[in-house]
Design a protein around this motif. Structure first.
Motif, PDB file in Angstrom:
ATOM      1  N   GLU A 197       0.839  -1.215   0.000  1.00 35.84           N
ATOM      2  CA  GLU A 197       0.000   0.000   0.000  1.00 35.84           C
ATOM      3  C   GLU A 197       0.871   1.263   0.000  1.00 35.84           C
ATOM      4  O   GLU A 197       0.580   2.227  -0.706  1.00 35.84           O
ATOM      5  CB  GLU A 197      -0.922  -0.026   1.221  1.00 35.84           C
ATOM      6  N   ARG A 198       1.941   1.236   0.763  1.00 28.28           N
ATOM      7  CA  ARG A 198       2.811   2.411   0.863  1.00 28.28           C
ATOM      8  C   ARG A 198       3.647   2.624  -0.398  1.00 28.28           C
ATOM      9  O   ARG A 198       4.196   3.710  -0.603  1.00 28.28           O
ATOM     10  CB  ARG A 198       3.711   2.293   2.090  1.00 28.28           C
ATOM     11  N   VAL A 247      -4.582  -0.427  -2.655  1.00 28.50           N
ATOM     12  CA  VAL A 247      -4.852  -1.665  -1.913  1.00 28.50           C
ATOM     13  C   VAL A 247      -6.063  -1.461  -1.017  1.00 28.50           C
ATOM     14  O   VAL A 247      -6.197  -0.428  -0.350  1.00 28.50           O
ATOM     15  CB  VAL A 247      -3.640  -2.079  -1.039  1.00 28.50           C
ATOM     16  N   ARG A 248      -6.943  -2.443  -1.015  1.00 25.93           N
ATOM     17  CA  ARG A 248      -8.050  -2.465  -0.060  1.00 25.93           C
ATOM     18  C   ARG A 248      -8.053  -3.825   0.619  1.00 25.93           C
ATOM     19  O   ARG A 248      -7.910  -4.863  -0.045  1.00 25.93           O
ATOM     20  CB  ARG A 248      -9.394  -2.236  -0.753  1.00 25.93           C
ATOM     21  N   GLY A 259      -0.162  -0.840  10.301  1.00 31.06           N
ATOM     22  CA  GLY A 259      -0.007   0.444   9.620  1.00 31.06           C
ATOM     23  C   GLY A 259      -0.934   0.666   8.447  1.00 31.06           C
ATOM     24  O   GLY A 259      -0.849   1.694   7.771  1.00 31.06           O
ATOM     25  N   MET A 260      -1.828  -0.273   8.195  1.00 26.34           N
ATOM     26  CA  MET A 260      -2.797  -0.083   7.107  1.00 26.34           C
ATOM     27  C   MET A 260      -3.803   0.979   7.540  1.00 26.34           C
ATOM     28  O   MET A 260      -4.372   0.892   8.639  1.00 26.34           O
ATOM     29  CB  MET A 260      -3.507  -1.412   6.826  1.00 26.34           C
ATOM     30  N   PRO A 261      -4.040   2.005   6.715  1.00 29.27           N
ATOM     31  CA  PRO A 261      -5.023   3.030   7.100  1.00 29.27           C
ATOM     32  C   PRO A 261      -6.389   2.405   7.361  1.00 29.27           C
ATOM     33  O   PRO A 261      -6.864   1.578   6.566  1.00 29.27           O
ATOM     34  CB  PRO A 261      -5.064   3.946   5.863  1.00 29.27           C
ATOM     35  N   ALA A 262      -7.015   2.792   8.470  1.00 32.27           N
ATOM     36  CA  ALA A 262      -8.294   2.192   8.861  1.00 32.27           C
ATOM     37  C   ALA A 262      -9.349   2.329   7.771  1.00 32.27           C
ATOM     38  O   ALA A 262     -10.180   1.431   7.584  1.00 32.27           O
ATOM     39  CB  ALA A 262      -8.787   2.821  10.166  1.00 32.27           C
ATOM     40  N   ARG A 263      -9.308   3.438   7.014  1.00 30.31           N
ATOM     41  CA  ARG A 263     -10.324   3.657   5.982  1.00 30.31           C
ATOM     42  C   ARG A 263     -10.169   2.683   4.818  1.00 30.31           C
ATOM     43  O   ARG A 263     -11.086   2.543   3.992  1.00 30.31           O
ATOM     44  CB  ARG A 263     -10.259   5.097   5.472  1.00 30.31           C
ATOM     45  N   LYS A 264      -9.038   1.991   4.730  1.00 32.61           N
ATOM     46  CA  LYS A 264      -8.811   1.024   3.664  1.00 32.61           C
ATOM     47  C   LYS A 264      -9.002  -0.421   4.128  1.00 32.61           C
ATOM     48  O   LYS A 264      -8.689  -1.361   3.394  1.00 32.61           O
ATOM     49  CB  LYS A 264      -7.400   1.203   3.075  1.00 32.61           C
ATOM     50  N   GLY A 303       3.932  -5.643  -6.507  1.00 34.61           N
ATOM     51  CA  GLY A 303       4.413  -4.266  -6.394  1.00 34.61           C
ATOM     52  C   GLY A 303       5.432  -3.916  -7.462  1.00 34.61           C
ATOM     53  O   GLY A 303       5.369  -2.835  -8.083  1.00 34.61           O
ATOM     54  N   LYS A 304       6.342  -4.840  -7.730  1.00 35.63           N
ATOM     55  CA  LYS A 304       7.362  -4.595  -8.769  1.00 35.63           C
ATOM     56  C   LYS A 304       6.696  -4.479 -10.144  1.00 35.63           C
ATOM     57  O   LYS A 304       7.055  -3.631 -10.949  1.00 35.63           O
ATOM     58  CB  LYS A 304       8.375  -5.737  -8.774  1.00 35.63           C
TER      59      LYS A 304
END
Length: 252
Positions: free
Chosen positions: A85-86, A91-92, A106-111, A245-246
């Motif tokens: 995600e970073r 990403v969800r 560290g995943m944002p709560a909104r996601k 990611g790559k």
């Protein structure tokens, strides 16, 4: 969302109990799963029984107090999701877990969509007031076997979806939208036997997503999958997500 996915695929991750076993939280339906080891444990999280049997509630609070789940820490699989995600890939996370480890990693709560609620909060079954699980467990430790709501005196329960309860329709609607929009849909650590969560995998495949299943045991959706991975999640998922990611960076 369409502008995000022009060059970078939307990656949806449906996570089940298997992603958290490396954090010391046992799964439910695997060979050593909780329901297989102690069928009586299901009663502790069955809504009608919980609401009508004070002894079941007392046992439920003791189970929560003794559980390692709230002391667990994220593992490499949770961290790999955050790393993806970073990196800028959309990403969800749709999770069947109630441990909150995706957000702690560290995943944002909104996601993060928590289909089955969270074990880190309690709610009143009468007035719906919410408060922290830690506070409720402090009351249990202080001698309250079945702590009542401080607001109205109603019965408190974990803010999780118990057997016999419906999922939050707003959360489910959003999960369906994510599944239908996903370019890549990864089901990890889930038996894909619990509906309606399991149907999201089929829904994603029907809408053109590349379906990848990472799970130790066979699932009912393996035949629909573009790829099935039986390797341990702690190593397989980070390798898979790093590869995605790559690929996304190369095309972006």
């Amino acid at each position: 969302m369409s502008s995000e996915t022009t060059h970078r695929p939307l990656v949806a991750i449906l996570s089940g109990a298997g992603i958290s076993t490396d954090s010391g939280i046992p799964d439910y339906r695997g060979p050593q799963g909780l329901w297989r080891r102690d069928p009586e444990a299901e009663k502790l999280v069955t809504y009608d029984i919980y609401m009508t049997d004070p002894e079941i509630r007392r046992r439920s609070w003791q189970m929560r107090r003794d559980s390692e789940a709230l002391r667990a820490r994220p593992n490499g699989a949770h961290e790999a999701v955050v790393r993806l995600e970073r990196s800028g890939v959309p990403v969800r996370v749709i999770t069947q877990n109630v441990d909150g480890l995706h957000q702690i990693a560290g995943m944002p709560a909104r996601k993060v969509l928590e289909l089955h609620g969270t074990a880190r909060a309690v709610e009143c079954t009468h007035c719906q007031a919410r408060s922290g699980m830690a506070e409720a467990l402090e009351r249990v430790a202080a001698g309250e076997a079945d702590p009542a709501c401080r607001e109205c005196g109603g019965i408190l329960k974990s803010a999780t979806v118990m057997f016999g309860e419906n999922l939050d329709p707003e959360v489910l609607t959003e999960a369906v939208a994510v599944a239908q929009a996903a370019d890549i849909f990864i089901a990890v650590g889930t038996s894909l036997q619990v509906q309606p969560a399991a149907s999201l995998a089929g829904m994603a495949a029907e809408h053109g997503a590349r379906l990848i299943i990472v799970n130790a045991e066979p699932t009912p959706y393996d035949e629909l999958a573009d790829e099935v991975v039986r390797e341990p999640i702690g190593t397989a998922l980070p390798a898979l997500l790093d590869q995605i990611g790559k690929g996304a960076r190369a095309t972006g």
